[in-house]
Design an enzyme around this catalytic site. Sequence first.
Site, PDB file in Angstrom:
ATOM      1  N   ASP A 204      43.621  40.594  45.466  1.00  0.00           N
ATOM      2  CA  ASP A 204      42.334  39.994  45.514  1.00  0.00           C
ATOM      3  C   ASP A 204      42.745  38.387  45.271  1.00  0.00           C
ATOM      4  O   ASP A 204      42.066  37.654  44.256  1.00  0.00           O
ATOM      5  CB  ASP A 204      41.597  40.472  44.396  1.00  0.00           C
ATOM      6  CG  ASP A 204      40.252  39.851  44.547  1.00  0.00           C
ATOM      7  OD1 ASP A 204      39.649  39.463  45.342  1.00  0.00           O
ATOM      8  OD2 ASP A 204      39.790  39.823  43.370  1.00  0.00           O
ATOM      9  N   GLU A 449      48.350  47.057  38.482  1.00  0.00           N
ATOM     10  CA  GLU A 449      47.587  48.003  39.296  1.00  0.00           C
ATOM     11  C   GLU A 449      48.505  48.840  40.430  1.00  0.00           C
ATOM     12  O   GLU A 449      47.913  48.766  41.360  1.00  0.00           O
ATOM     13  CB  GLU A 449      46.358  47.607  39.709  1.00  0.00           C
ATOM     14  CG  GLU A 449      45.419  47.194  38.609  1.00  0.00           C
ATOM     15  CD  GLU A 449      44.076  46.910  38.877  1.00  0.00           C
ATOM     16  OE1 GLU A 449      43.775  46.941  40.258  1.00  0.00           O
ATOM     17  OE2 GLU A 449      43.055  46.529  37.944  1.00  0.00           O
ATOM     18  N   TYR A 502      36.322  47.707  34.756  1.00  0.00           N
ATOM     19  CA  TYR A 502      35.303  46.934  35.054  1.00  0.00           C
ATOM     20  C   TYR A 502      33.926  47.689  35.250  1.00  0.00           C
ATOM     21  O   TYR A 502      33.363  48.206  36.228  1.00  0.00           O
ATOM     22  CB  TYR A 502      35.548  46.535  36.596  1.00  0.00           C
ATOM     23  CG  TYR A 502      36.514  45.343  36.611  1.00  0.00           C
ATOM     24  CD1 TYR A 502      36.107  43.987  36.376  1.00  0.00           C
ATOM     25  CD2 TYR A 502      37.935  45.588  36.666  1.00  0.00           C
ATOM     26  CE1 TYR A 502      37.046  42.849  36.280  1.00  0.00           C
ATOM     27  CE2 TYR A 502      38.662  44.630  36.801  1.00  0.00           C
ATOM     28  CZ  TYR A 502      38.423  43.171  36.744  1.00  0.00           C
ATOM     29  OH  TYR A 502      39.495  42.212  36.591  1.00  0.00           O
ATOM     30  N   GLU A 538      42.290  43.132  31.472  1.00  0.00           N
ATOM     31  CA  GLU A 538      41.267  42.562  32.499  1.00  0.00           C
ATOM     32  C   GLU A 538      39.851  43.197  32.044  1.00  0.00           C
ATOM     33  O   GLU A 538      39.858  44.430  31.986  1.00  0.00           O
ATOM     34  CB  GLU A 538      41.642  42.828  33.782  1.00  0.00           C
ATOM     35  CG  GLU A 538      42.688  41.963  34.511  1.00  0.00           C
ATOM     36  CD  GLU A 538      42.824  42.214  36.072  1.00  0.00           C
ATOM     37  OE1 GLU A 538      41.934  42.590  36.569  1.00  0.00           O
ATOM     38  OE2 GLU A 538      44.092  42.265  36.430  1.00  0.00           O
TER      39      GLU A 538
HETATM   40  C1  BDP Z   1      41.273  43.909  39.322  1.00  0.00           C
HETATM   41  C2  BDP Z   1      42.566  43.100  39.834  1.00  0.00           C
HETATM   42  C3  BDP Z   1      42.233  41.777  40.290  1.00  0.00           C
HETATM   43  C4  BDP Z   1      40.944  41.607  40.798  1.00  0.00           C
HETATM   44  C5  BDP Z   1      39.869  41.950  39.884  1.00  0.00           C
HETATM   45  C6  BDP Z   1      38.472  41.794  40.529  1.00  0.00           C
HETATM   46  O1  BDP Z   1      43.823  43.221  38.926  1.00  0.00           O
HETATM   47  O2  BDP Z   1      43.516  40.999  40.868  1.00  0.00           O
HETATM   48  O3  BDP Z   1      40.635  39.968  41.063  1.00  0.00           O
HETATM   49  O4  BDP Z   1      40.159  43.319  39.658  1.00  0.00           O
HETATM   50  O5  BDP Z   1      38.250  42.591  41.484  1.00  0.00           O
HETATM   51  O6  BDP Z   1      41.373  45.057  39.588  1.00  0.00           O
HETATM   52  O7  BDP Z   1      37.885  40.746  40.371  1.00  0.00           O
END
Ligand code: BDP
Length: 643
Positions: A204, A449, A502, A538
Amino acid sequence: MKPFWLLCICLSSLWNVGCSLGNGMLFPRESPSREIKELNGLWTFRADFSKDRNLGFQKAWFLSPLAETGPVIDMPVPASYNDITQDAKLRDFIGWVWYEREVWVPGSWLQDVGRRIVLRVGSAHYYSVVWVNGVKVTEHEGGHLPFEADIGAVARKTPGAPCRITIAVNNTLDLHTLPPGTIQHMNDPTRYPAGYFVQNTNFDFFNYAGIHRPVLLYTTPSAYIDDILVQTTFSDSTGVVSYQVSVVGSDSATVKVSLTDKDGKCVTTSTGASGVLKVPNVNLWWPYLMHDNPGYLYSMEVQVSAQTNYNGLTEDVYTLPVGIRTVQVTTSQFLINNKPFYFHGVNKHEDSDIRGKGLDWPLIVKDFNLLKWLGANSFRTSHYPYAEEILQMCDRHGIVVIDECPGVGIRDIRSFDNKSLTHHLVVMDELVRRDKNHPSVVMWSVANEPAAEMQPAGYYFKTLISHTKSLDPTRAVTFVSNSNYNLDKGAPYVDVVCVNSYFSWYHDPGHLEVIPLQLNTQFENWYGKYKKPIIQSEYGADAVPGLHNDPPMMFTEEYQKTVLQNYHSVFDKKRKQYVIGELIWNFADFMTAQTITRVVGNKKGVFTRQRQPKSAAYLLRERYWGIANETGVLPLWAKYPCS
Ligand code: BDP
């Protein structure tokens, strides 16, 4: 079918008479025995828009000035080429681009035949071939890491004339590159023009390309310091620096080593190619906000004297900054100098307007000022190795680094085969070789990932992680998993579990209320299963700067803030137990490929791409300084600025 760029490489080897280096890779530094000539600035540039992107090799563009082959443009180095022009075809280009510039090699360098003249490229993305005066001197696979070649012999053939340096760079990613990708040819003539193809990837961020880091020439004597390894520890107030120096060009060199403190006072000396330096009343290297004198560096001067065929007795001198510190991992803590360290930091990208991934000093210094303003004590080099210049800043400012290789988006089972693994191991070798002496680097991340649930992943990661540990037993090793993935095949080998999640974004979008429960479950499950300390590597949400809604709605600054607050409430419970860090995704907005889920890039930054704070940045600042106030020692100049 072989990718077209591999065919080009085979072809180009016809001209291969140069020699590429494969050993040290010390950062170029001036010294009484070493000189540097920078080659940054404007280069001549031509993208090979031919159908198979192979015209440059067919017509041997490296044999004559590039301008004689066809239309050329100015291109700055270092910079990605993608955002420099108004041409969308160049922005989205896939294939070979050609850079060229002439350089006058100083006469004194050429006359002294014993002197090595080395051409070094800090990094170019992705595959590079380099010629000097039409003679191939090296080629290198992989972005983000340096490569070099001794060009002395070629340069000395044409004294009195400038040297023409040609660098061809190809950004094509295939199943076995790092990161991997695939080229998809669109063969339906009713939908796509003849020969149409696209580059697919599983990551991404924008696949910026070009010469991303400085290019320079440097010299060494013929008998020279090829590499230095330092490993450090301490006992009570005595620091211990074990060192090894490798010398090339002489079997009978004498090696002298001295360590100088910040005031320029020599604190200890030694002789011999390997040894141990004892440092009384040591100043340890401490992270930012953990000590009132963070980032303390000694200077280790290595002097090598050797009899050489060319110049009789010669001397080479190299000075390496050295931070004395230890790293240890227990089942629930990360210890730096035997004290628990909590990562309160960020994930970054090398990314900015116009320059893309090109190294840019104003941006680097601005980012460090923002990191310090935020109260961040660490970052992960998501998702590839960053410039050495950035790691040197981390050493000096005490910013702790999780150093990640470009193993991102490994989602296709064919990218777990032996060919990919072999290349991944080489990349880890190159990464550890480059970064092994940085005190700021405390952990290697071998991938982000990956599809760790796939059958071959167990063998792949076992091999990769044990190889990395054998390269460097003094640091921790991890790979970063998504909370949706099954970590069973990787977790037995890592020292620290790094997890990205997330909640309320990619899952249960808009439902902020699920975060505490889901995050708690994630931590309990993963700790229960693996009994290893966990970093939330993250978490975050997109926020379009200036977009507001209360109550919070997705994509507003309020929503991003509330996501963070919900995560923080759980971190605060778990950080007393086994959660050893939190790294926001992301420090700043960054460019991505164009997709329906991205509005001119990823907007999960707490700063905009132009480095202006969103509301979340103030929230994070309050939190990080609060944690620092609780757990560390604030610098005298900055007693809790948020109170
Ligand atoms: C995570 C990835 C990261 C992405 C992020 C996203 O590790 O590189 O930019 O998601 O979707 O899973 O913002």
